[in-house]
Motif scaffolding. Structure first.
Motif, PDB file in Angstrom:
ATOM      1  N   GLY A  54       0.789  -1.229   0.000  1.00  0.00           N
ATOM      2  CA  GLY A  54       0.000   0.000   0.000  1.00  0.00           C
ATOM      3  C   GLY A  54       0.817   1.272   0.000  1.00  0.00           C
ATOM      4  O   GLY A  54       0.432   2.239   0.644  1.00  0.00           O
ATOM      5  N   ASP A  57      -1.142   4.385  -1.054  1.00  0.00           N
ATOM      6  CA  ASP A  57      -2.427   4.695  -0.436  1.00  0.00           C
ATOM      7  C   ASP A  57      -2.575   6.169  -0.044  1.00  0.00           C
ATOM      8  O   ASP A  57      -3.646   6.744  -0.252  1.00  0.00           O
ATOM      9  CB  ASP A  57      -2.664   3.792   0.783  1.00  0.00           C
ATOM     10  N   ARG A  61      -5.456   8.605  -1.438  1.00  0.00           N
ATOM     11  CA  ARG A  61      -6.351   9.322  -0.538  1.00  0.00           C
ATOM     12  C   ARG A  61      -6.392  10.806  -0.901  1.00  0.00           C
ATOM     13  O   ARG A  61      -7.467  11.412  -0.950  1.00  0.00           O
ATOM     14  CB  ARG A  61      -5.883   9.133   0.904  1.00  0.00           C
ATOM     15  N   ARG A 168     -15.373   3.076   7.508  1.00  0.00           N
ATOM     16  CA  ARG A 168     -13.948   2.731   7.494  1.00  0.00           C
ATOM     17  C   ARG A 168     -13.764   1.507   6.618  1.00  0.00           C
ATOM     18  O   ARG A 168     -14.757   0.850   6.259  1.00  0.00           O
ATOM     19  CB  ARG A 168     -13.438   2.506   8.913  1.00  0.00           C
ATOM     20  N   PRO A 169     -12.528   1.191   6.230  1.00  0.00           N
ATOM     21  CA  PRO A 169     -12.324   0.050   5.333  1.00  0.00           C
ATOM     22  C   PRO A 169     -12.869  -1.254   5.926  1.00  0.00           C
ATOM     23  O   PRO A 169     -12.941  -1.410   7.141  1.00  0.00           O
ATOM     24  CB  PRO A 169     -10.799  -0.014   5.191  1.00  0.00           C
ATOM     25  N   ARG A 185     -11.313   1.542   0.635  1.00  0.00           N
ATOM     26  CA  ARG A 185     -10.611   2.658   1.276  1.00  0.00           C
ATOM     27  C   ARG A 185     -11.543   3.844   1.341  1.00  0.00           C
ATOM     28  O   ARG A 185     -12.522   3.899   0.610  1.00  0.00           O
ATOM     29  CB  ARG A 185      -9.330   2.987   0.514  1.00  0.00           C
TER      30      ARG A 185
ATOM     31  N   ASP B  74      -8.971   0.796  -8.594  1.00  0.00           N
ATOM     32  CA  ASP B  74      -8.338  -0.112  -7.634  1.00  0.00           C
ATOM     33  C   ASP B  74      -7.311  -1.012  -8.301  1.00  0.00           C
ATOM     34  O   ASP B  74      -6.940  -2.029  -7.771  1.00  0.00           O
ATOM     35  CB  ASP B  74      -9.401  -0.957  -6.922  1.00  0.00           C
TER      36      ASP B  74
END
Lengths: 316, 178
Positions: A54, A57, A61, A168-169, A185, B74
Motif C-alpha cells: 500500500g 495509499d 487518498r 472505514r475500510p 478505502r 483499484d
C-alpha cells in the motif's frame, strides 16, 4: 590517420555526453529521449511500488479527497437528468429518501428473519440467542456517485459517504436486494467499494437450506450478466437450483461481511472432477448495472454526520 | 516558460480534470454493459494531435496517473499512466507525419483508443492484476473504440479551438483544413 575522423566526430560525441539529441534534426514538439525514458521508468516504478503493497495509499487518498467533491457535485447535477425527478424539491426528496430507507431497512430485516438460513440457525442454536436482533445492524445510507469503467476490468464504485460518516475500510455494503460489496478505502467524504462480482472479491457464503459453507468468487463478467462462482468446502454436497446463498461471517462487524446477508441464488451446478469440488453459479440479487442507494453496515452507535438507520428501524 | 505555455498547460490540466469527473460520474449512466467512453483518453489524443508528441506524452502520463489514483480505481497504479503516455506520443506523431484531416483525426482516435485500452489490459495480464479472458478484453476494447469515436467530434474541435485561441495572434498557424 585518425586525426580528421576524430575531428568530425568530436562535436557529436560531446553533445551526446550532455544527454542532448542534436537539436537541429529534431522535429518541433517531439519529446527528447531522456524524457521518454524518465516517464517509462516512472510508470514502472509506480507499478512496482503499488504492486508490492500500500505504498501509494496516501496518494490515492489525497487524489480522492480532491476528486470526491467534484464527483459528488457532477452526480448531483446529472441525477435529475437521468430520470430522478424527485431531486427538484430537495426537502421532499430527502424525506422521501428517508422513508425509502426506513422501508428498505424493514424489508431487509424481514427478509433476513424469514430466510431459511435463519430458521435453520434458530433450530441449531435452540433459542440460545434471538437471531433476529443479532442480524439487526445500523446502516449508514449512501449513494453511488462514481462507477469504474469496464475498460479498467475491475468492478469498483465510489459512494458519497466517507470517514466523516463513520465509514472505514472492510465494512459491508448492501442494498435492499442483498449484498453489494465491501469498503476498500475511504476519504473524508467518499469511499471506494469493491463489488462482489469483481474477480478479486471472495465472500464466505452459506447455502441457506443446507447450512453448507463455501466461497463466492466474482467472475468479473460485464453488465447484467454479473455472476458469482460458489465453491463448497464439502465436496459431497450438491447445492440445488434456486437455493438461496447468504453470507457467513462475523456478527460484530469487525471483519468484512456481516453474517446472514442474502447474496444470490443458485442458477446452475457443475461438478469438477479434477478439482474434486462442486462449483455452483450464483446469480446475485443485486442489479449491479443499476446501483444507486446503498447502506453501509456500521456498529450500532457509530458517530456519523448523517442520519443512521438503527437496528430497531429508528433514525438517529 | 512564457504565458502562452502556462495558459495552455492550465487549460489542459483543467480539461483532464473535467474529463475525469465526466468519465467516472456522468457517463456511466450511458454505459453499455459497463463500457463507457474514455473521455480522458480522447482529451489526451486531442492534445497530442494539436500540440505534438511532447505535450501529448507528458499530458498522457499525468492524466493516466490521475486515472490510476482517483476513486474508484483499484488497479495497480502506473498502468493507465503507461497506456495514456503511449497514446499521447502516438497521437502527436500522427500529427507530425501527416496533417490530420477529419478522417485522419478519427482514425487516430480509433487507433489510440485501441492501443490505450489494449496496453492497459496487457499490463494487467502481465502483472496478474485482472482475471478477464482475452475475448472479454477484446470485446471491451472494441466497444470502447466505438464510444471514443462517438465522443471525438465533440472533444477534438473544442480542445483544438481553445489551444489556438490561447496562442498570440501573430503566431497562429494559417487555417488549414483540419
Amino acid at each position: 590517420m585518425s586525426g580528421p575522423g576524430r575531428g568530425r566526430r568530436l562535436p557529436l560525441m560531446s553533445a551526446r555526453d550532455y544527454g542532448r539529441a542534436p537539436r537541429e534534426d529534431r522535429e518541433p514538439g517531439r519529446p527528447s529521449r531522456a524524457l521518454v525514458v524518465a516517464l517509462l521508468l516512472a510508470c514502472a516504478s509506480l507499478m512496482v511500488l503499488d504492486g508490492s503493497g500500500g505504498a501509494l495509499d496516501p496518494a490515492r487518498r489525497v487524489v480522492g479527497e480532491a476528486v470526491g467533491p467534484a464527483q459528488a457535485a457532477a452526480d448531483g447535477m446529472i441525477r435529475p437528468v437521468v430520470g430522478l425527478s424527485e431531486r427538484f424539491e430537495t426537502q421532499d426528496h430527502l424525506r422521501g429518501e428517508l422513508a425509502a430507507l426506513e422501508a428498505e431497512n424493514a424489508d431487509l430485516r424481514a427478509a433476513v428473519r424469514t430466510a431459511p438460513y435463519d430458521r435453520a440457525r434458530l433450530a441449531e442454536l435452540e433459542g440460545l440467542t434471538s437471531a433476529a436482533t443479532d442480524l439487526g445492524q445500523a446502516l449508514v445510507p449512501a449513494r453511488v456517485i462514481g462507477v469504474g469503467p469496464s475498460q479498467s476490468f475491475r468492478s469498483t464504485v465510489t459512494i458519497d459517504a466517507g470517514s466523516q460518516s463513520g465509514i472505514r475500510p472492510d465494512l459491508t455494503v448492501l442494498n435492499n436486494d442483498g449484498l453489494v460489496g465491501r469498503v476498500l478505502r475511504v476519504t473524508a467524504t467518499t469511499a471506494t467499494v469493491l463489488l462482489i462480482v469483481d474477480p478479486d472479491s471472495t465472500v464466505g457464503g452459506r447455502v441457506a437450506a443446507s447450512m453448507e459453507l463455501g466461497f463466492l468468487k466474482g467472475r468479473g463478467v460485464l453488465g447484467d450478466a454479473g455472476r458469482l462462482d460458489l465453491e463448497l468446502v464439502d465436496e459431497t454436497v450438491v447445492p440445488r437450483k434456486h437455493d438461496t446463498v447468504v453470507t457467513w461471517g462475523s456478527t460484530d462487524g469487525a471483519s468484512p461481511y456481516v453474517a446472514g446477508v442474502p447474496v444470490g441464488e443458485v442458477v446452475s451446478v457443475y461438478s469438477s472432477l479434477r478439482e474434486s469440488s462442486q462449483r455452483a453459479v450464483i446469480d446475485p440479487y443485486v442489479d449491479f448495472a443499476a446501483l444507486d442507494v446503498v447502506g453501509v453496515v456500521v456498529p450500532s452507535g457509530t458517530r456519523s454526520d448523517r442520519a443512521v438507520v438503527e437496528a430497531d428501524g429508528s433514525l438517529r | 516558460m512564457n504565458p502562452t505555455t502556462v495558459a495552455r498547460s492550465l487549460f489542459l490540466a483543467l480539461a483532464v480534470g473535467l474529463a475525469l469527473v465526466l468519465q467516472t460520474s456522468v457517463l456511466p449512466h450511458l454505459a453499455w454493459h459497463g463500457v463507457g467512453p474514455d473521455v480522458v483518453l480522447v482529451v489526451v489524443v486531442a492534445a497530442g494531435l494539436a500540440r505534438g508528441a511532447h505535450v501529448g506524452m507528458v499530458l498522457g502520463f499525468g492524466a493516466g496517473l490521475l486515472l490510476d489514483l482517483a476513486p474508484p480505481a483499484d488497479h495497480v497504479a502506473g498502468r493507465w499512466a503507461l497506456a495514456l503516455m503511449l497514446v499521447g506520443y502516438v497521437a502527436g506523431r500522427v500529427r507530425q507525419d501527416a496533417p490530420a484531416g477529419v478522417a485522419g483525426s478519427l482514425a487516430a482516435v480509433a487507433a489510440c483508443s485501441f492501443l490505450g485500452t489494449s496496453v492497459f489490459a496487457l499490463t494487467g495480464l502481465v502483472l496478474q492484476d485482472q482475471a478477464a479472458t482475452v475475448p472479454e478484453l477484446l470485446q471491451v476494447v472494441l466497444v470502447g473504440v466505438v464510444w471514443d469515436l462517438a465522443l471525438a467530434p465533440f472533444v477534438l474541435p473544442s480542445v483544438a479551438w481553445v489551444l489556438t485561441r490561447l496562442q498570440p495572434e501573430g503566431l497562429r498557424p494559417a487555417p488549414v483544413a483540419r
